[in-house]
Design a protein around this motif. Structure first.
Motif, PDB file in Angstrom:
ATOM      1  N   TRP A 157       0.687  -1.029   0.301  1.00  0.00           N
ATOM      2  CA  TRP A 157      -0.064   0.337   0.141  1.00  0.00           C
ATOM      3  C   TRP A 157       0.605   1.361  -0.169  1.00  0.00           C
ATOM      4  O   TRP A 157       2.177   1.311   0.128  1.00  0.00           O
ATOM      5  N   ARG A 281      -9.134   7.127  -1.878  1.00  0.00           N
ATOM      6  CA  ARG A 281      -8.904   5.301  -2.286  1.00  0.00           C
ATOM      7  C   ARG A 281      -8.960   5.092  -3.353  1.00  0.00           C
ATOM      8  O   ARG A 281      -9.889   5.790  -4.107  1.00  0.00           O
ATOM      9  N   LEU A 286      -3.546   5.583  -0.897  1.00  0.00           N
ATOM     10  CA  LEU A 286      -5.389   6.021  -0.292  1.00  0.00           C
ATOM     11  C   LEU A 286      -4.343   8.205   0.333  1.00  0.00           C
ATOM     12  O   LEU A 286      -3.216   7.874  -0.105  1.00  0.00           O
TER      13      LEU A 286
END
Length: 513
Positions: A157, A281, A286
């Motif tokens: 991420w 997101r 994000l």
């Protein structure tokens, strides 16, 4: 020499080390996630952009074990004295809720960031300075980021905490619509004498605009932050010209003729915009903090809103990277935090336009109506509570619920508690990254059911003052997930918990009451 990335694998890359990025990295690292922290700058900022940490921000730092000695170094914000044509009309006083264990701190953003960096170091995370995000590529399993200098970093991420001009947001293709609120403001942190008493901030309203002076914590005792809106003629203003502008504005807008500005520590020219990201997101990317929302600096909400984003996201993202929750849990981040930003944007825009008061009628209303309303104690209590963000609730979000207060999604105020062995503690101290089960008395059956139903660590505490029979299951960010007495109902919170244990797959929790 540019640091190398020997271990390019990570669970999360955090881009940007302002208060938001640092708080997020601390929360993730404390929860066991592998974090890489990058920033385009060559080193930490030394100037103080924000200068107030509201109560909610202080509470988050306490849960992160990053508050340190900030309360000892801070000045308690008292209020602002408002003037029209040099005449004092009213004093807008901070009216903190004495029932709360945290209050606002008048402290430099630079000091807040230093405290968070110290905590991040304790957690074993190194900041890679001089490494801005230059490009990114997503796939089903993660994100590959190319940074300044050409190195590549791989992670599951990526979170953009890289400010209003976020490169991460741009590369992810997330829209950032908005409108201007005020065309141009001048700002200068200066050492000066003869401005006003340092027990309050001061604001002077004039037909040409507003001038504000805020005392800043400093060893010299004469550091001030000056702000004023001026016409935008399109010219670039260097620091010395900004200082000269304030020298001319003081006798005109404040009718102060004896002030002397010695030197400037920092100067800036900025335009106030209201912008909100279309989403927080996009796939495995994000956004948090100023990368997701910007607004007027009046009221000091930016740093605190970003820190709130960070805490909300940290515990959820940590569960996802540990395989104890599905990616659907991350959808609750936007659902809970974007409405908070929307409300902050609306409130700060309204307040800024009321204070700047463009037009003769607006100035009359401000000078003869608004300032008198702001003098009412009830209004001051309400304004202080709103600024504190202690009243933020997610009860209408996907993890919220109905029933009597506190409802699922509501913040659970800090309180004195006792651990199972009788050791005294506080709710804030026991939270983050853990959950807390709060009861009036020990219930072994309920405790076992909660620990079996939820991922992560669950701490059990008791509060003899807690009445009503219901146990309170508190999220790592201090908000209520569930209340009740029947352990059988807990299976609804994380319906695939048993599946998670067998295979590492899971799904997001559902709110309950």
């Amino acid at each position: 020499m540019t640091p190398s990335f020997r271990d390019t694998a990570a669970d999360v890359i955090v881009a940007g080390v302002g208060p938001t990025g640092l708080a997020l990295a601390c929360g993730l690292a404390a929860a066991g996630a592998r974090v890489r922290v990058l920033d385009r700058a060559d080193g930490p900022a030394t100037t103080s952009r924000a200068n107030i940490l509201h109560a909610r921000g202080a509470e988050v730092l306490a849960r992160l074990d990053a508050l340190g000695d900030l309360p000892d170094r801070a000045v308690a914000p008292i209020g602002i004295r408002m003037h029209v044509r040099g005449r004092h009309l009213t004093t807008m006083t901070f009216a903190p809720d004495e029932r709360e264990t945290v209050q606002a701190l008048f402290v430099s953003q630079a000091a807040v960031e230093q405290q968070l960096r110290d905590r991040l170091t304790e957690l074993g995370v190194e900041i890679k300075w001089g490494h801005g995000v230059e490009s990114l590529a997503q796939d089903a399993d993660g994100v590959t980021v190319r940074v300044t200098g050409g190195a590549q970093v791989r992670a599951s991420w990526l979170v953009g905490c890289d400010g209003a001009h976020s490169r991460v947001r741009e590369l992810a293709g997330i829209g950032f619509p908005g409108v201007p609120v005020v065309e141009r403001f001048l700002l200068a942190d200066v050492h000066a004498d003869g401005l006003a008493g340092r027990e309050h901030s001061a604001g002077w309203y004039h037909r040409d605009g507003i001038l504000m002076a805020m005392p800043m914590p400093d060893a010299t005792g004469n550091l001030w932050r000056l702000m004023a809106n001026v016409d935008d003629d399109g010219r670039h203003l260097p620091g010395d010209e900004i200082v000269r502008a304030f020298t001319k504005l003081l006798p005109v807008r404040a009718e102060i003729t004896g002030a002397r500005i010695h030197d400037a520590v920092w100067t800036s020219v900025f335009r106030i915009h209201r912008r909100l990201a279309d989403d927080y997101r996009r796939g495995r990317v994000l956004l948090a903090g100023d990368a997701a929302h910007i607004h007027s600096p009046f009221g000091g909400q930016g740093m605190n809103t970003g820190i709130g984003d960070a805490e909300n996201l940290a515990w959820k993202l940590a569960l996802v990277v540990r395989g104890e929750a599905g990616v659907e849990l991350l959808d609750t981040y936007t659902a809970e935090r974007r409405p908070v930003a929307t409300e902050v944007l609306q409130r700060t825009t309204t307040n800024t336009r009321a204070l700047v008061a463009e037009g003769r009628l607006a100035r009359l209303l401000r000078d003869h109506v608004l300032v008198r309303i702001l003098n009412l104690p009830a209004v001051q209590r309400q304004a202080t509570r709103a600024a504190s963000q202690l009243g933020v609730s997610y009860r209408r979000g996907p993890l919220g619920g109905r029933g009597r207060a506190p409802r699922p999604g509501d913040r659970v105020p800090d309180r004195a508690v006792r651990l199972s062995d009788g050791t005294p503690s506080t709710l804030t101290r026991e939270l983050g990254p853990d959950w807390v089960l709060l009861t009036g008395r020990t219930d072994a059956r309920l405790t076992a059911a909660v620990r079996d139903a939820l991922p992560g660590q669950v701490r059990t505490v008791t509060d003899p003052q807690h009445t009503g029979g219901d146990a309170l299951l508190v999220r790592p960010d201090g908000h209520l997930l569930w209340r009740g007495t029947d352990p059988g109902r807990l299976a609804d919170l994380w319906p695939d918990r048993s599946k998670t244990r067998r295979s590492g797959a899971s799904s997001a929790p559902s709110g309950g009451h």
